[in-house]
Design a protein around this motif. Structure first.
Motif, short mmCIF file in Angstrom:
data_model
loop_
_atom_site.label_atom_id
_atom_site.label_comp_id
_atom_site.label_asym_id
_atom_site.label_seq_id
_atom_site.Cartn_x
_atom_site.Cartn_y
_atom_site.Cartn_z
N SER A 78 44.12 -12.94 -59.76
CA SER A 78 43.76 -12.45 -61.21
C SER A 78 44.75 -12.63 -61.75
CB SER A 78 43.33 -10.99 -61.01
OG SER A 78 44.28 -10.16 -60.49
N GLY A 79 44.80 -12.35 -63.24
CA GLY A 79 46.15 -12.57 -64.12
C GLY A 79 46.86 -11.27 -63.74
N MET A 80 46.53 -10.11 -63.54
CA MET A 80 47.29 -8.87 -62.89
C MET A 80 48.12 -9.27 -61.67
SD MET A 80 47.74 -7.01 -65.33
CE MET A 80 48.99 -5.81 -64.24
N ALA A 81 47.50 -9.98 -60.55
CA ALA A 81 48.02 -10.13 -59.70
C ALA A 81 49.40 -11.14 -59.76
CB ALA A 81 47.17 -11.09 -58.59
N GLY A 103 51.58 -5.52 -75.75
CA GLY A 103 50.90 -6.42 -75.10
C GLY A 103 49.76 -5.84 -74.08
N TYR A 104 49.51 -6.76 -72.97
CA TYR A 104 48.29 -6.26 -72.17
C TYR A 104 48.39 -4.98 -71.49
CZ TYR A 104 44.37 -6.94 -68.89
OH TYR A 104 43.07 -6.90 -68.27
N PHE A 105 47.61 -4.07 -71.69
CA PHE A 105 47.69 -2.63 -71.08
C PHE A 105 47.85 -2.27 -69.66
CE2 PHE A 105 43.92 -1.50 -68.85
CZ PHE A 105 43.19 -2.62 -69.57
N SER A 147 49.86 -11.74 -79.43
CA SER A 147 49.60 -10.55 -78.58
C SER A 147 48.19 -10.10 -78.62
CB SER A 147 50.63 -9.21 -78.99
OG SER A 147 50.13 -8.98 -80.47
N ASN A 148 47.72 -9.49 -77.47
CA ASN A 148 46.36 -8.87 -77.44
C ASN A 148 46.18 -7.59 -77.34
OD1 ASN A 148 43.64 -8.52 -76.40
ND2 ASN A 148 44.22 -8.68 -74.19
N PRO A 149 45.46 -6.82 -78.37
CA PRO A 149 44.64 -7.41 -79.29
C PRO A 149 45.07 -7.66 -80.79
CG PRO A 149 44.25 -4.95 -79.11
CD PRO A 149 45.35 -5.40 -78.17
N LEU A 172 56.93 -15.17 -70.20
CA LEU A 172 55.53 -15.25 -71.19
C LEU A 172 54.24 -15.08 -70.55
CD1 LEU A 172 54.40 -15.99 -73.86
CD2 LEU A 172 54.30 -18.22 -73.21
N ASP A 173 53.52 -14.10 -71.00
CA ASP A 173 52.01 -14.06 -70.58
C ASP A 173 51.40 -15.01 -71.89
OD1 ASP A 173 49.39 -13.48 -70.53
OD2 ASP A 173 49.61 -11.42 -70.04
N ASN A 174 50.96 -16.17 -71.23
CA ASN A 174 50.47 -17.30 -72.20
C ASN A 174 48.82 -17.15 -72.06
OD1 ASN A 174 50.89 -19.12 -73.97
ND2 ASN A 174 51.31 -20.80 -72.57
N MET A 194 50.12 -15.37 -66.29
CA MET A 194 48.84 -15.34 -67.11
C MET A 194 47.56 -15.23 -66.38
SD MET A 194 48.35 -19.27 -68.71
CE MET A 194 46.88 -19.01 -69.17
N ALA A 195 46.41 -14.87 -67.12
CA ALA A 195 45.24 -14.89 -66.63
C ALA A 195 44.60 -16.19 -66.93
CB ALA A 195 44.46 -13.63 -67.30
N ASP A 196 43.96 -16.57 -65.84
CA ASP A 196 42.95 -18.04 -65.93
C ASP A 196 41.49 -17.36 -65.83
OD1 ASP A 196 45.18 -19.88 -65.92
OD2 ASP A 196 45.21 -19.51 -63.75
N THR A 197 41.60 -16.07 -65.85
CA THR A 197 40.13 -15.45 -65.97
C THR A 197 39.57 -15.71 -67.36
OG1 THR A 197 40.98 -13.57 -64.68
CG2 THR A 197 38.92 -13.23 -66.04
N LYS A 198 40.30 -15.91 -68.51
CA LYS A 198 39.93 -16.26 -69.80
C LYS A 198 39.64 -17.51 -70.21
CE LYS A 198 41.05 -11.67 -69.42
NZ LYS A 198 42.19 -11.07 -70.16
N ALA A 199 40.43 -18.06 -70.97
CA ALA A 199 39.89 -19.42 -71.69
C ALA A 199 40.09 -20.55 -70.42
CB ALA A 199 40.56 -19.76 -73.02
N SER A 325 37.14 -8.45 -72.28
CA SER A 325 37.36 -9.91 -71.86
C SER A 325 37.36 -10.95 -73.23
CB SER A 325 36.95 -10.27 -70.67
OG SER A 325 37.78 -11.37 -70.31
N PHE A 326 37.60 -12.17 -72.84
CA PHE A 326 37.45 -13.04 -73.89
C PHE A 326 37.65 -14.50 -73.32
CE2 PHE A 326 41.96 -11.48 -74.01
CZ PHE A 326 42.77 -12.84 -73.64
N GLY A 327 37.53 -15.46 -74.08
CA GLY A 327 37.95 -16.90 -73.72
C GLY A 327 36.62 -17.45 -73.04
#
Ligand SMILES: *Cc1c(COP(=O)(O)O)cnc(C)c1O
Length: 372
Positions: A78-81, A103-105, A147-149, A172-174, A194-199, A325-327
């Protein structure tokens, strides 16, 4: 005629990265290697021995990610991992980390609840203006841009210069931009998480993440941490991300073009205020985004009059699925204040997908008209 750009060549390499290794008769599509263990007669030295240490399906997705990043990558579930891997390996007791306050909570919660109690000091700074923050004594500077959101932007190269002058590494969280829109290492970033969960995966059917760094020491430590913490991706998830990444370029092109059209029209609409999209010439982040991003992304922030108006809009809109979520290829949105974000009650974060834009806008416009 201009030849292919460096990015064009990398995108071609991404789509063909397995070709040279294929034996005659071997599957062209990536096989999902669902195994915990590997045959190792005699000496246990082999490329793969046990899946907590390595798996061919992760290796394939890491190869794709490394082509995109232009640096070695380590895949995470996950992105958090991925973020946890960087925070746990790059900070030690007594260190100071300067981190984005907007940034991401979950990254901030991990910092506050688990990293700070280990003896790390954190100083939160808003993304907008972090170039001017005091980095003296910091070991790590952690930014997220856009930054998100809130979709604020900071000048990555300027932050890198000041962080390095202070002896700090820049992470960087990209996630909101992706390496296609924002080339972290060319701008002086030391570590991407970064998260690859999204886009990056883009279909909303998997959680995934990665760490990238041109520093071999960082990669080695992060890999060791993954193996010993057991924070490993599953091969089936890696296979889905591998397929998703093959269309990243075409999806992003459509999503960013759509977002540009939708943002302009939202900004001109009587029911809508405070549109944030880095691609709008009027946006406070526009100049910086134009300097460091290839395109302006697919996320839009805007406000409707109230919580009720935002909920009514989302319920009425046939082109937007209400979800966090998004992307993804599907346009989605949500009212962020429902999660306690520091935004107006009627603030909507919209993630624009791959629908034909006129059909999408017709749905959005019709839903906005119900508020009049
Ligand atoms: C979603 C997200 C994450 C976390 O990713 P998960 O895969 O949900 O763990 C981290 N950073 C940003 C900016 C995100 O949007």
């Amino acid at each position: 005629m201009a030849g292919p750009t460096d990015l064009d060549k990398r995108l071609l390499a991404l789509l063909h990265h397995r070709d040279a290794g294929l034996a005659k008769g071997e599957a062209v599509a990536l096989p999902i290697t669902a195994t915990s263990t590997y045959a190792t007669p005699g000496s246990p030295q082999a490329e793969y021995t046990y899946t907590r240490e390595g798996n061919p399906t992760w290796s394939a997705v890491e190869d794709q990610l490394s082509i995109l990043e232009g640096a070695p990558c380590v895949a995470f579930p996950s992105g958090m991992a991925a973020i946890a891997a960087v925070l746990y390996t790059q900070l030690k007791p007594g260190d100071t980390c300067v981190m984005a306050s907007d940034g991401y909570f979950a990254a901030r919660a991990l910092m506050d609840e688990f990293i700070v109690p280990l003896g790390v000091k954190v100083i939160y700074q808003p993304t907008a203006g972090v170039e001017a923050a005091d980095f003296a004594g910091a070991a790590l500077v952690w930014i997220e841009t856009p930054s998100n959101p809130g979709l604020d932007v900071c000048d990555i190269a300027a932050v890198a210069g000041r962080a390095h002058a202070a002896g700090a590494r820049l992470a960087l969280d990209n996630t909101t931009a992706t390496p296609l829109l924002q080339s972290a290492f060319d701008l002086g970033v030391d570590i991407v998480a970064m998260a690859d969960t999204k886009a990056m995966n883009g279909h909303g059917d998997v959680l995934f993440g990665h760490v990238a760094s041109p520093d071999p020491g960082v990669i080695e430590t992060v890999k060791r941490w993954r193996k010993l913490s057991g924070n490993i991706p599953g091969p089936h998830e890696a296979g889905l991300v591998h397929r998703g990444l093959e269309t990243l370029d075409v999806r992003l092109e459509r999503m960013c073009t759509n977002a540009g059209v939708v943002a302009e029209r939202l900004a001109a609409h009587a029911q809508v205020s405070n549109v944030r999209y880095p691609g709008l010439a009027s946006d406070p982040a526009h100049a910086l985004a134009a300097k460091q991003m290839a395109r302006f992304g697919f996320l839009i922030g805007f406000e409707l009059a109230s919580e009720q108006a935002a909920d009514a809009f989302l319920a009425a809109c046939g082109g937007i699925v209400t979800a966090t979520s998004f992307g993804s290829v599907h346009t989605s949105a949500e009212r962020r204040a429902r999660w306690g974000d520091d935004v107006a009650p009627g603030f909507v974060r919209l993630s624009v997908g791959c629908e034909p834009v006129e059909a999408l806008w017709a749905e959005i416009e019709a839903a906005l008209e119900t508020l009049a």
